[in-house]
Write an enzyme that holds these catalytic residues in place. Structure first.
Site, short mmCIF file in Angstrom:
data_model
loop_
_atom_site.label_atom_id
_atom_site.label_comp_id
_atom_site.label_asym_id
_atom_site.label_seq_id
_atom_site.Cartn_x
_atom_site.Cartn_y
_atom_site.Cartn_z
N ASP B 139 -39.81 46.52 14.77
CA ASP B 139 -39.60 47.53 15.81
C ASP B 139 -39.27 48.89 15.19
OD1 ASP B 139 -40.12 45.70 17.73
OD2 ASP B 139 -38.01 45.24 18.17
N CYS B 140 -38.50 48.87 14.10
CA CYS B 140 -38.10 50.13 13.47
C CYS B 140 -39.13 50.64 12.46
CB CYS B 140 -36.73 50.01 12.84
SG CYS B 140 -36.50 48.48 11.90
#
Lengths: 135, 404
Positions: B139-140
């Site tokens: 996600d990051c």
């Protein structure tokens, strides 16, 4: 015009009794410097440094062709990329013709190209890969 | 003690320090005597240049947009496998790393034309390097693929990080079998036809300070043409190796772990190296200054090639099978003469390390101390010493079946 070449003569055993070398020296006025000679399984090999006039050289090579000796010109065979040579001297140990020597004063490795028989062992054996084939 | 490092540094800054190489100090001391020389001479410089396989570099590339996490994915530099087991855009490359598709020794002996050592050399010389990474995406750090040219001048960090360098003495390799063998000590011809060695001998750093009295953790050094530091003893550091009366080990002994900013280094002193039939590595240039604090330290720097002995080891059987057998001992003076006498037999010798470049490094270090661009450091901690209980040993193999 005088020229200097290094050549390999390849010939079959039957030619070995012909005075090839004698002819080149006497009839074609060529100066020969023998670097290597061998006869294995009926195949003869001679590595020779040749000096003479270009006219005599051409005639001499013509003679060799006529008697069935294959001539390979290796004059420009192996060269060293001086920038990549680290001077370690690893090549000194395995060069079969002793073309590399150690300069004891500077500790540099000297490449004597006139002793080189262009076998190419050094090309893959040099640690920094500074030896190359010219062709 | 006749001087301190602080006093020597003060003289360096005034441009008054007397600095000599480990070769120059020998005739000078013979002429002026030990006592006077220890007073007059401030620093002796050493040097070595040779293949050092436990060398590598870590780099931080900076984040692309969108961001990527190399860690846990795969990464190659010019096709050579690098290590992606760290944070987002940190990676490490080792000198012996190879491209996945390199044929290695499938057709023996393999050529090993290009590997991690060559990537490091190309990076240092300012060439663009092709980076390819595959990541799993988070996600990051959503990006799953990156293909880009990188250049050392654009990297956040590029740091040389070598965990075994500067071996204090080393084996002389021969081959007593009936066939040519291809080893990390070079090509060894059958029936003891040649002997290869790899040490700068009397110029080598740790042979000039055999008990590690001035060379320690935190020592500033010449590394790959720039400045670096000793971070610890190197792997396989073995202070317990047997020594002669003058303290010189008679086989491989101390080693160094070193680090330094790759951006300040030069490719002349970090050369990608191919060893036929063995693999790739990096030839590293290291120079270490020895502060002449007293007569004892000076005495150690007077070591000559004739005083340093190395063990002759058979690499066809005794080395690979770890028999511990030594065929004989020869001095570096013999090795440098071009032939050694092994039990009555003369064997031609060749070096894998470059004495001419070791000299150049000792010289370069001398000049940079003389012009005050290099000052000395106090060590933070000594390296593990003989008698400290620190030693090196083989692997005690415990078969997997027993435990799993």
């Amino acid at each position: 015009m005088s020229i200097e070449r290094k050549i390999i003569l390849h010939f079959s055993a039957e030619k070995a009794d012909k005075p090839l070398v004698n002819k080149l020296i006497r009839d074609y006025n060529l100066e020969l410097n023998f670097l290597h000679a061998s006869m294995e399984n009926g195949v003869g090999t001679m590595v020779v440094g040749v000096v003479g006039s270009s006219e005599d050289y051409d005639k001499g090579m013509g003679y060799l062709a006529k008697v069935g000796v294959a001539v390979e010109d290796i004059s420009r065979g192996i060269y060293r990329n001086e920038d990549r040579c680290t001077g370690c001297g690893a090549c000194i140990g395995f060069c079969p013709s002793g073309a590399f020597t150690l300069d004891k004063q500077t500790a540099n490795t000297v490449f004597n190209s006139n002793r080189c028989i262009s076998c190419g062992v050094c090309v893959k054996a040099c640690l920094s890969r500074c030896m190359h084939r010219k062709f | 003690m006749c001087k301190t490092i602080a006093e020597i540094n003060a003289k360096i800054k005034e441009g008054k320090a007397v600095v000599m190489t480990a070769e120059e100090i020998i005739p000078y001391t013979k002429e002026h005597g030990l006592k006077n020389t220890a007073k007059t001479v401030d620093v002796v410089t050493t040097g070595t240049f040779g293949p050092m396989c436990s060398s590598g570099a870590y780099i931080n590339t900076g984040q692309p947009k969108p961001k990527i996490k190399f860690g846990g994915g795969t990464i190659t530099l010019n096709g050579v496998q690098a290590y992606a087991g760290f944070a987002a855009v940190d990676l490490m490359i080792g000198a012996g790393a190879l491209p996945l598709d390199d044929p290695r020794n499938r057709r023996h002996p393999g050529d090993f034309d290009y590997g991690g050592g060559h990537v490091i050399e190309d990076l240092v010389s300012g060439k663009d390097i092709a980076l390819v990474s595959h990541a799993y995406g988070t996600d990051c750090y959503p990006r799953k693929e990156l293909q880009a040219l990188i250049n050392i001048k654009d990297l956040n960090q590029a740091v040389l990080c070598n965990f075994r360098n500067g071996y204090q003495n080393y084996n002389v390799a021969v081959n007593k079998s009936g066939e040519t063998i291809y080893t990390y000590m070079g090509i060894l011809k059958a029936y003891l036809a040649n002997a290869n060695y790899c040490s700068a001998g009397a110029l080598s750093p740790l042979l000039n300070d055999p008990y590690y009295k001035t060379i320690g953790i935190g020592t500033r050094i010449f590394l790959g043409g720039g400045q670096g530091y000793i971070v610890s003893a190197g792997t396989q550091h073995n202070p317990e190796a047997p020594r002669t009366e003058n303290g010189v080990p008679t086989s491989g002994a101390g080693t160094l772990a070193v680090t330094g900013d790759l951006k300040n280094m030069k490719s002349r002193y970090l050369v990608g190296t191919s060893i036929i039939g063995y693999g790739t590595t990096l030839s590293v240039g290291i120079g270490i200054p020895i502060p002449i604090l007293d007569e004892e330290i000076l005495q150690y720097t007077l070591v000559e090639d004739k005083d340093i002995y190395a063990p002759v080891i058979d690499y066809s059987e005794d080395y690979p099978l770890n028999t511990g057998k030594v065929l004989g001992n020869v001095s570096y003076a013999d090795l440098r003469s071009g032939k050694i006498n092994l039990n009555g037999r003369f064997i031609p010798t060749a070096a894998l390390s470059s004495l001419s470049r070791a000299r150049e490094i000792a010289d370069e270090l001398r000049r940079s101390i003389q012009n005050a661009s290099f000052t000395l450091t106090e060590m933070l901690e000594p390296l593990p010493q003989a008698g400290s209980g620190y030693s090196v040993h083989g692997l005690k193999e415990r078969p997997l079946e027993e435990d799993f």
